[in-house]
Design an enzyme around this catalytic site. Sequence first.
Site, PDB file in Angstrom:
ATOM      1  N   SER A 155     -81.449  58.078  47.279  1.00  0.00           N
ATOM      2  CA  SER A 155     -82.083  58.443  46.006  1.00  0.00           C
ATOM      3  C   SER A 155     -82.920  57.306  45.414  1.00  0.00           C
ATOM      4  CB  SER A 155     -81.006  58.884  45.012  1.00  0.00           C
ATOM      5  OG  SER A 155     -81.585  59.188  43.778  1.00  0.00           O
ATOM      6  N   LYS A 199     -78.540  63.724  45.862  1.00  0.00           N
ATOM      7  CA  LYS A 199     -79.640  64.702  45.837  1.00  0.00           C
ATOM      8  C   LYS A 199     -79.948  65.133  44.405  1.00  0.00           C
ATOM      9  CE  LYS A 199     -80.680  64.996  50.212  1.00  0.00           C
ATOM     10  NZ  LYS A 199     -81.850  64.233  50.689  1.00  0.00           N
ATOM     11  N   SER A 230     -80.482  68.949  62.321  1.00  0.00           N
ATOM     12  CA  SER A 230     -81.015  67.626  62.660  1.00  0.00           C
ATOM     13  C   SER A 230     -79.842  66.712  62.999  1.00  0.00           C
ATOM     14  CB  SER A 230     -81.758  67.049  61.455  1.00  0.00           C
ATOM     15  OG  SER A 230     -80.817  66.840  60.420  1.00  0.00           O
TER      16      SER A 230
HETATM   17  P1  NAD Z   1     -82.744  62.952  60.233  1.00  0.00           P
HETATM   18  O1  NAD Z   1     -81.495  62.366  60.763  1.00  0.00           O
HETATM   19  O2  NAD Z   1     -83.799  63.295  61.210  1.00  0.00           O
HETATM   20  O3  NAD Z   1     -83.389  62.034  59.113  1.00  0.00           O
HETATM   21  C1  NAD Z   1     -82.672  61.135  58.290  1.00  0.00           C
HETATM   22  C2  NAD Z   1     -83.383  59.815  58.419  1.00  0.00           C
HETATM   23  O4  NAD Z   1     -82.905  58.865  57.463  1.00  0.00           O
HETATM   24  C3  NAD Z   1     -83.219  59.183  59.793  1.00  0.00           C
HETATM   25  O5  NAD Z   1     -84.498  58.954  60.343  1.00  0.00           O
HETATM   26  C4  NAD Z   1     -82.568  57.827  59.490  1.00  0.00           C
HETATM   27  O6  NAD Z   1     -82.992  56.798  60.360  1.00  0.00           O
HETATM   28  C5  NAD Z   1     -83.071  57.604  58.074  1.00  0.00           C
HETATM   29  N1  NAD Z   1     -82.337  56.562  57.377  1.00  0.00           N
HETATM   30  C6  NAD Z   1     -81.014  56.519  57.070  1.00  0.00           C
HETATM   31  N2  NAD Z   1     -80.733  55.367  56.438  1.00  0.00           N
HETATM   32  C7  NAD Z   1     -81.901  54.670  56.323  1.00  0.00           C
HETATM   33  C8  NAD Z   1     -82.258  53.425  55.762  1.00  0.00           C
HETATM   34  N3  NAD Z   1     -81.356  52.612  55.186  1.00  0.00           N
HETATM   35  N4  NAD Z   1     -83.554  53.026  55.838  1.00  0.00           N
HETATM   36  C9  NAD Z   1     -84.488  53.801  56.426  1.00  0.00           C
HETATM   37  N5  NAD Z   1     -84.220  55.013  56.959  1.00  0.00           N
HETATM   38  C10 NAD Z   1     -82.931  55.425  56.916  1.00  0.00           C
HETATM   39  O7  NAD Z   1     -82.289  64.254  59.428  1.00  0.00           O
HETATM   40  P2  NAD Z   1     -83.105  65.305  58.541  1.00  0.00           P
HETATM   41  O8  NAD Z   1     -82.153  66.433  58.360  1.00  0.00           O
HETATM   42  O9  NAD Z   1     -84.429  65.574  59.126  1.00  0.00           O
HETATM   43  O10 NAD Z   1     -83.216  64.583  57.146  1.00  0.00           O
HETATM   44  C11 NAD Z   1     -84.437  64.297  56.511  1.00  0.00           C
HETATM   45  C12 NAD Z   1     -84.309  64.616  55.017  1.00  0.00           C
HETATM   46  O11 NAD Z   1     -84.133  66.036  54.869  1.00  0.00           O
HETATM   47  C13 NAD Z   1     -83.103  63.965  54.344  1.00  0.00           C
HETATM   48  O12 NAD Z   1     -83.446  63.575  53.035  1.00  0.00           O
HETATM   49  C14 NAD Z   1     -82.107  65.111  54.298  1.00  0.00           C
HETATM   50  O13 NAD Z   1     -81.120  64.981  53.286  1.00  0.00           O
HETATM   51  C15 NAD Z   1     -83.060  66.244  53.994  1.00  0.00           C
HETATM   52  N6  NAD Z   1     -82.493  67.597  54.198  1.00  0.00           N
HETATM   53  C16 NAD Z   1     -81.955  67.939  55.404  1.00  0.00           C
HETATM   54  C17 NAD Z   1     -81.415  69.214  55.568  1.00  0.00           C
HETATM   55  C18 NAD Z   1     -80.824  69.623  56.878  1.00  0.00           C
HETATM   56  O14 NAD Z   1     -80.053  70.610  56.909  1.00  0.00           O
HETATM   57  N7  NAD Z   1     -81.141  68.972  57.986  1.00  0.00           N
HETATM   58  C19 NAD Z   1     -81.454  70.123  54.500  1.00  0.00           C
HETATM   59  C20 NAD Z   1     -82.008  69.747  53.292  1.00  0.00           C
HETATM   60  C21 NAD Z   1     -82.531  68.467  53.154  1.00  0.00           C
END
Ligand code: NAD
Length: 292
Positions: A155, A199, A230
């Site tokens: 956040s 969130k 993911s």
């Molecule tokens: P993902 O694992 O592909 O992406 C998460 C990313 O965060 C990764 O690339 C990871 O390396 C990065 N990360 C974590 N800690 C970090 C740090 N300290 N510095 C830099 N990068 C860091 O998974 P995703 O599901 O594609 O997630 C992307 C966004 O979408 C996130 O905000 C997630 O909460 C949101 N989201 C995902 C879903 C779902 O169901 N997959 C649903 C709603 C929202």
Amino acid sequence: MTGPINLAGKVALVTGVADDVGFGWHIAKALQAAGAEIILLSHPRVCSIVERFLTRDKSATERVLPFGVAGEFKPRALIGCDVGADTLDDIAPELRSEKGYDGKDVSIEGAFKAVRELTPHVDIVIHCVAFSPEIAKSLPDVSRKAYLMAQSISSYSLVALARAATPLMKGRCGSVVGLSYMASERAVPFYGGGMSSAKASLESDSRLLAWFLGEEGHRVNIVSAGPYASRAAKSIGDIGTMIDTTAQKSPLRRAIDAEDVANAVLFLSSDMARNVTGTTMYVDAGYHAMGV
Ligand code: NAD
């Protein structure tokens, strides 16, 4: 890409790409297909992995650009950035020698120094990052340390990235887009580790940032995505059940895919959305609208 969404001449910073499955990869591809130049800011530990996805033959299909645009996904640069660190001082000494960190300044400040060496301006910032070290723990069991880390990485980093990007967006009508999940406002018991609170504050901060950055003509929006398998989502728990439930109970009776999210982010990043700011757009097949 021709038509009303044309990002030619724009530079997009995309965080959160770690593989060719997550939302970040698909968002970056869609932005490039629309003409934007992409700079990836990925976690230092995953940069060498991302490099492989960008070059290996096995991932050639995943690099194909969407919308029938010729060419393949090829960011201009891949920069290591730990969004949990504002400056080098925030990176623990024992972490600095780890793989990917390699003694370099991979804080937000260090990463933006590298960005400024590549481009005098930035138009689009995608916040696509989330992490809690205790994601598998329900809220009552989450430690204070993990809760605060979830807040910091998932956040506060939106605020920090927006602050770092603002000087580069001067005079450019910039767009900042973050990714959220409906657990920010509804009780989703297994979305643990303090992530639902993170969130909620991400969405709240996006509205305040919209006000503060709006004075300079920049926009800040959130896409609230439905569940998608993911790498990060798989660590939440039973992502399969979450996806199936959404598919059964949403008005559209189907699950979402990463392209749906990328398309919404593309719209919000473009001038088509020039008067859209401070909003949370749901890309969840309408699931959030249901009461049962
Ligand atoms: P993902 O694992 O592909 O992406 C998460 C990313 O965060 C990764 O690339 C990871 O390396 C990065 N990360 C974590 N800690 C970090 C740090 N300290 N510095 C830099 N990068 C860091 O998974 P995703 O599901 O594609 O997630 C992307 C966004 O979408 C996130 O905000 C997630 O909460 C949101 N989201 C995902 C879903 C779902 O169901 N997959 C649903 C709603 C929202």
